[in-house]
Design a protein around this motif. Structure first.
Motif, PDB file in Angstrom:
ATOM      1  N   PHE A 200      10.978 -13.505  -9.872  1.00 57.74           N
ATOM      2  CA  PHE A 200       9.925 -12.451 -10.653  1.00 57.74           C
ATOM      3  C   PHE A 200       8.497 -12.846  -9.982  1.00 57.74           C
ATOM      4  CE2 PHE A 200       9.894 -16.376 -13.417  1.00 57.74           C
ATOM      5  CZ  PHE A 200       8.601 -16.262 -13.569  1.00 57.74           C
ATOM      6  N   ILE A 201       7.797 -11.626  -9.964  1.00 59.12           N
ATOM      7  CA  ILE A 201       6.286 -11.883  -9.984  1.00 59.12           C
ATOM      8  C   ILE A 201       5.628 -11.271 -11.169  1.00 59.12           C
ATOM      9  CG2 ILE A 201       4.396 -11.186  -8.269  1.00 59.12           C
ATOM     10  CD1 ILE A 201       6.408 -10.640  -5.897  1.00 59.12           C
ATOM     11  N   ALA A 202       4.667 -12.036 -11.688  1.00 60.79           N
ATOM     12  CA  ALA A 202       3.979 -11.591 -12.892  1.00 60.79           C
ATOM     13  C   ALA A 202       2.444 -11.606 -12.439  1.00 60.79           C
ATOM     14  CB  ALA A 202       4.267 -12.514 -14.134  1.00 60.79           C
ATOM     15  N   PHE A 203       1.785 -10.514 -12.882  1.00 58.93           N
ATOM     16  CA  PHE A 203       0.511 -10.297 -12.587  1.00 58.93           C
ATOM     17  C   PHE A 203      -0.450 -10.155 -13.843  1.00 58.93           C
ATOM     18  CE2 PHE A 203       2.669  -6.475 -11.795  1.00 58.93           C
ATOM     19  CZ  PHE A 203       1.824  -5.469 -12.710  1.00 58.93           C
ATOM     20  N   ASP A 204      -1.495 -10.703 -13.948  1.00 57.53           N
ATOM     21  CA  ASP A 204      -2.444 -10.491 -15.183  1.00 57.53           C
ATOM     22  C   ASP A 204      -4.058 -10.384 -14.712  1.00 57.53           C
ATOM     23  OD1 ASP A 204      -3.565 -10.162 -17.787  1.00 57.53           O
ATOM     24  OD2 ASP A 204      -2.940 -12.145 -18.416  1.00 57.53           O
ATOM     25  N   LYS A 205      -4.439  -9.135 -14.514  1.00 53.27           N
ATOM     26  CA  LYS A 205      -5.819  -9.168 -13.802  1.00 53.27           C
ATOM     27  C   LYS A 205      -6.682  -8.342 -14.619  1.00 53.27           C
ATOM     28  CE  LYS A 205      -8.425  -9.296 -10.186  1.00 53.27           C
ATOM     29  NZ  LYS A 205      -9.044 -10.490  -9.458  1.00 53.27           N
ATOM     30  N   VAL A 206      -8.097  -9.057 -14.802  1.00 53.55           N
ATOM     31  CA  VAL A 206      -9.154  -7.966 -15.566  1.00 53.55           C
ATOM     32  C   VAL A 206     -10.152  -8.382 -14.539  1.00 53.55           C
ATOM     33  CG1 VAL A 206     -10.537  -7.705 -17.370  1.00 53.55           C
ATOM     34  CG2 VAL A 206      -8.108  -8.224 -17.760  1.00 53.55           C
ATOM     35  N   SER A 207     -11.123  -7.341 -14.054  1.00 50.85           N
ATOM     36  CA  SER A 207     -12.069  -7.444 -13.210  1.00 50.85           C
ATOM     37  C   SER A 207     -13.122  -6.761 -13.509  1.00 50.85           C
ATOM     38  CB  SER A 207     -11.491  -7.019 -11.628  1.00 50.85           C
ATOM     39  OG  SER A 207     -12.606  -7.050 -10.889  1.00 50.85           O
ATOM     40  N   ASN A 208     -14.164  -7.394 -13.677  1.00 49.56           N
ATOM     41  CA  ASN A 208     -15.395  -6.678 -14.170  1.00 49.56           C
ATOM     42  C   ASN A 208     -16.523  -6.707 -13.207  1.00 49.56           C
ATOM     43  OD1 ASN A 208     -15.644  -6.386 -17.427  1.00 49.56           O
ATOM     44  ND2 ASN A 208     -14.481  -8.199 -16.967  1.00 49.56           N
ATOM     45  N   SER A 209     -17.047  -5.674 -12.720  1.00 48.56           N
ATOM     46  CA  SER A 209     -18.226  -5.423 -11.619  1.00 48.56           C
ATOM     47  C   SER A 209     -19.551  -6.025 -12.044  1.00 48.56           C
ATOM     48  CB  SER A 209     -18.390  -3.858 -11.291  1.00 48.56           C
ATOM     49  OG  SER A 209     -18.807  -3.243 -12.411  1.00 48.56           O
ATOM     50  N   ASN A 210     -19.680  -6.163 -13.252  1.00 49.72           N
ATOM     51  CA  ASN A 210     -20.930  -6.744 -13.757  1.00 49.72           C
ATOM     52  C   ASN A 210     -21.001  -8.122 -13.902  1.00 49.72           C
ATOM     53  OD1 ASN A 210     -23.432  -7.396 -15.400  1.00 49.72           O
ATOM     54  ND2 ASN A 210     -23.553  -5.336 -15.882  1.00 49.72           N
ATOM     55  N   SER A 211     -21.889  -8.756 -13.104  1.00 48.81           N
ATOM     56  CA  SER A 211     -21.653 -10.288 -12.941  1.00 48.81           C
ATOM     57  C   SER A 211     -22.098 -10.882 -14.385  1.00 48.81           C
ATOM     58  CB  SER A 211     -22.801 -10.805 -11.945  1.00 48.81           C
ATOM     59  OG  SER A 211     -24.237 -10.263 -12.259  1.00 48.81           O
ATOM     60  N   SER A 212     -22.642 -10.292 -15.283  1.00 41.73           N
ATOM     61  CA  SER A 212     -22.761 -11.028 -16.463  1.00 41.73           C
ATOM     62  C   SER A 212     -21.362 -10.916 -17.589  1.00 41.73           C
ATOM     63  CB  SER A 212     -23.793 -10.114 -17.509  1.00 41.73           C
ATOM     64  OG  SER A 212     -23.563  -8.731 -17.697  1.00 41.73           O
ATOM     65  N   LYS A 213     -20.361 -10.202 -16.815  1.00 39.79           N
ATOM     66  CA  LYS A 213     -19.164 -10.218 -17.587  1.00 39.79           C
ATOM     67  C   LYS A 213     -18.058 -10.893 -16.943  1.00 39.79           C
ATOM     68  CE  LYS A 213     -20.771  -6.832 -20.359  1.00 39.79           C
ATOM     69  NZ  LYS A 213     -20.970  -6.761 -21.773  1.00 39.79           N
ATOM     70  N   ILE A 214     -18.395 -11.666 -15.735  1.00 41.00           N
ATOM     71  CA  ILE A 214     -17.576 -12.074 -15.015  1.00 41.00           C
ATOM     72  C   ILE A 214     -16.759 -13.388 -15.920  1.00 41.00           C
ATOM     73  CG2 ILE A 214     -17.134 -13.890 -13.375  1.00 41.00           C
ATOM     74  CD1 ILE A 214     -19.260 -12.555 -11.478  1.00 41.00           C
ATOM     75  N   ASP A 219      -7.517 -13.869 -13.927  1.00 40.23           N
ATOM     76  CA  ASP A 219      -6.822 -13.700 -12.499  1.00 40.23           C
ATOM     77  C   ASP A 219      -5.660 -14.621 -12.448  1.00 40.23           C
ATOM     78  OD1 ASP A 219      -7.001 -13.350  -9.681  1.00 40.23           O
ATOM     79  OD2 ASP A 219      -8.549 -14.262  -9.222  1.00 40.23           O
ATOM     80  N   ASN A 220      -4.827 -14.121 -12.821  1.00 40.62           N
ATOM     81  CA  ASN A 220      -3.460 -15.010 -12.656  1.00 40.62           C
ATOM     82  C   ASN A 220      -2.348 -14.271 -11.934  1.00 40.62           C
ATOM     83  OD1 ASN A 220      -4.386 -16.994 -14.325  1.00 40.62           O
ATOM     84  ND2 ASN A 220      -4.288 -15.843 -16.192  1.00 40.62           N
ATOM     85  N   LEU A 221      -1.739 -14.693 -11.121  1.00 37.91           N
ATOM     86  CA  LEU A 221      -0.602 -14.347 -10.393  1.00 37.91           C
ATOM     87  C   LEU A 221       0.699 -15.354 -10.298  1.00 37.91           C
ATOM     88  CD1 LEU A 221       0.434 -11.854  -8.672  1.00 37.91           C
ATOM     89  CD2 LEU A 221      -0.546 -12.947  -6.525  1.00 37.91           C
ATOM     90  N   ASN A 222       1.580 -15.104 -10.831  1.00 38.95           N
ATOM     91  CA  ASN A 222       2.681 -16.004 -11.011  1.00 38.95           C
ATOM     92  C   ASN A 222       4.008 -15.657 -10.291  1.00 38.95           C
ATOM     93  OD1 ASN A 222       4.753 -17.401 -12.312  1.00 38.95           O
ATOM     94  ND2 ASN A 222       3.930 -17.073 -14.558  1.00 38.95           N
ATOM     95  N   PHE A 223       4.586 -16.717  -9.473  1.00 37.89           N
ATOM     96  CA  PHE A 223       5.946 -16.592  -8.952  1.00 37.89           C
ATOM     97  C   PHE A 223       6.950 -17.530  -9.624  1.00 37.89           C
ATOM     98  CE2 PHE A 223       2.172 -15.354  -5.911  1.00 37.89           C
ATOM     99  CZ  PHE A 223       2.583 -14.346  -5.446  1.00 37.89           C
ATOM    100  N   GLY A 224       7.873 -16.986  -9.598  1.00 36.65           N
ATOM    101  CA  GLY A 224       9.029 -17.825 -10.256  1.00 36.65           C
ATOM    102  C   GLY A 224      10.224 -17.432 -10.486  1.00 36.65           C
ATOM    103  N   VAL A 225      11.116 -18.308 -10.864  1.00 36.31           N
ATOM    104  CA  VAL A 225      12.561 -17.825 -11.065  1.00 36.31           C
ATOM    105  C   VAL A 225      12.987 -18.080 -12.635  1.00 36.31           C
ATOM    106  CG1 VAL A 225      15.062 -18.157 -10.237  1.00 36.31           C
ATOM    107  CG2 VAL A 225      13.280 -18.108  -8.512  1.00 36.31           C
TER     108      VAL A 225
END
Length: 416
Positions: A200-214, A219-225
């Motif tokens: 499996f590949i699991a992804f969890d991504k939240v990206s803010n363009s404003n630097s104050s919200k970083i 930013d998680n990407l998970n590879f496994g069985v």
């Protein structure tokens, strides 16, 4: 003695060989349910549902239970006696010669027996798309897509901050499972093993363009069985399916930098008779109590700072995951058709690190509205608060967007 044998044969024929059909000439499901509710004031919904299924499946129930109050033992006994009397009368006519037996058939070559289901070991591969590994549920008996959470994608633009937020959360798994063919009637009360392995590949991504919200970024990407072994139908009186899963893999970010390696294990019992991870009708809803026990071992890899490794470079955690799934009862006319498309799943997970005594908890809930008949697509709203399993980082997120689900894996253990 012969009359007793005849009556037993009639009773067996009533319950074994009669096909499913709707009640008497034209009652729709909604009309049948309305008649049952009207005839049984004060009776529990479960009892009325039993009467409904009886009328759907059993022509004897349809013939005898004319008041829609359920088939009683006295009514059934009277029906069996009547049928036995008819059989006796016609048998006597054949014996006296008033009725003629047809001539015996001429012998013909025996046809080749039809090929039955194979009992040999079989393997298959399929694809699942879900919101998270938890939503994969069971690899060998997955739920229909309309009942689960899908991979979720959303976009938000705040022109005041200004800030643009992209969010994506999901998992893609390819289960390869082995079993001994589809379940037969003989398997209904027999322990039945099956197993599956799924990269499996699991992804969890939240990206803010404003630097104050970083600081709110994920930013998680998970590879496994993940592997699953199931022992089904354990216990004859109230059978339970026991699912055991072991998984391993690595956590990275979307740039490929390693964060950690892990091994996980869990046990999940499923029992319709005991209402464990199985639906229970209540107030015109199907309520599913969710429960499993989990454990994991994680080891830090790389130099990315993570709260879970604030005190040590490894973590050994155990704890339960409990929750509730809520769906309107569908197909009986109890709700407007649009309302039947909703599904709510809410869970609370708790893990304690036995090495540092730190606790990690996460509340995670999702409300889905399926926009197609099979539930492959949904408008989805989710809320989660607590600490992420992968890194221990805090999260407090509301997400509204499109959910995509895929489920082409048939059940190999479900005998219901």
């Amino acid at each position: 003695m012969s009359r007793l044998v005849i009556r037993l044969a009639v009773a067996a024929g009533i319950f074994v060989s009669l096909p499913e059909q709707s009640r008497a000439q034209g009652l729709s499901d909604a009309e049948l349910w309305s008649a049952i509710v009207k005839a049984n004031p004060g009776k529990s919904q479960r009892d009325m549902l039993r009467i409904f299924v009886c009328h759907k499946k059993d022509p004897v129930c349809q013939t005898v239970d004319t008041e829609f109050k359920g088939l009683t033992a006295a009514q059934l006994a009277a029906y069996v006696r009547k049928q036995a009397d008819l059989i006796d009368a016609q048998a006597a006519e054949y014996e006296s010669g008033r009725r003629k037996l047809p001539p015996p058939p001429q012998p013909s070559p025996s046809p080749k027996p039809a090929a039955g289901p194979t009992n040999g070991f079989q393997t298959e591969a399929h694809v699942l798309v879900r919101q998270s590994l938890e939503d994969i549920n069971t690899l060998t008996a997955p739920k229909p897509t309309k009942d689960v959470n899908g991979a979720q994608f959303s976009y938000n633009r705040d022109n005041v901050s200004p800030n643009t937020v992209w969010s994506a959360r999901g998992v893609v798994a390819v289960p390869i499972y082995g079993h001994h063919g589809p379940p037969t009637e003989d398997d209904r009360f027999s322990p039945r093993p099956a197993f599956a392995v799924a990269p499996f590949i699991a992804f969890d991504k939240v990206s803010n363009s404003n630097s104050s919200k970083i600081s709110s970024n994920i930013d998680n990407l998970n590879f496994g069985v993940v592997s699953e072994t199931v022992l089904a139908n354990v216990g004859r009186e109230k059978p339970t399916d026991h699912y055991f899963r072991v998984s391993g893999g690595v956590n990275t970010d979307f740039q490929g930098a390693l964060k950690s390696a892990y091994m996980k294990a869990e046990w999940e019992p499923i029992s319709t008779a005991n209402f464990i991870n199985a639906p229970y009708p209540q107030f015109n809803f199907n309520v599913v109590p969710l429960f499993k026990i989990r454990g994991d071992y994680m080891n830090r890899v790389g130099n990315i700072a993570q709260p879970i490794f604030a005190e040590r470079h490894d973590a050994l955690r155990f704890g339960p995951r409990v929750g509730l799934e809520l769906q309107p009862v569908s197909g009986l006319g109890l709700w407007p058709s649009w309302f039947e498309n909703f599904t709510l799943i809410a869970t609370y997970s708790f893990l304690q690190d036995t090495l540092t005594r730190r606790n990690y908890s996460l509340f995670d809930s999702t409300l889905n509205y399926n926009i197609d008949r099979d539930g492959n697509y949904a408008v989805s709203a989710s809320y989660r608060r607590g600490r992420l399993d992968e890194t221990g980082a805090k999260v407090d997120q509301i997400m509204v967007g499109l959910a995509i689900k895929l489920n082409d894996l048939p059940s190999v253990t479900d005998n219901r």
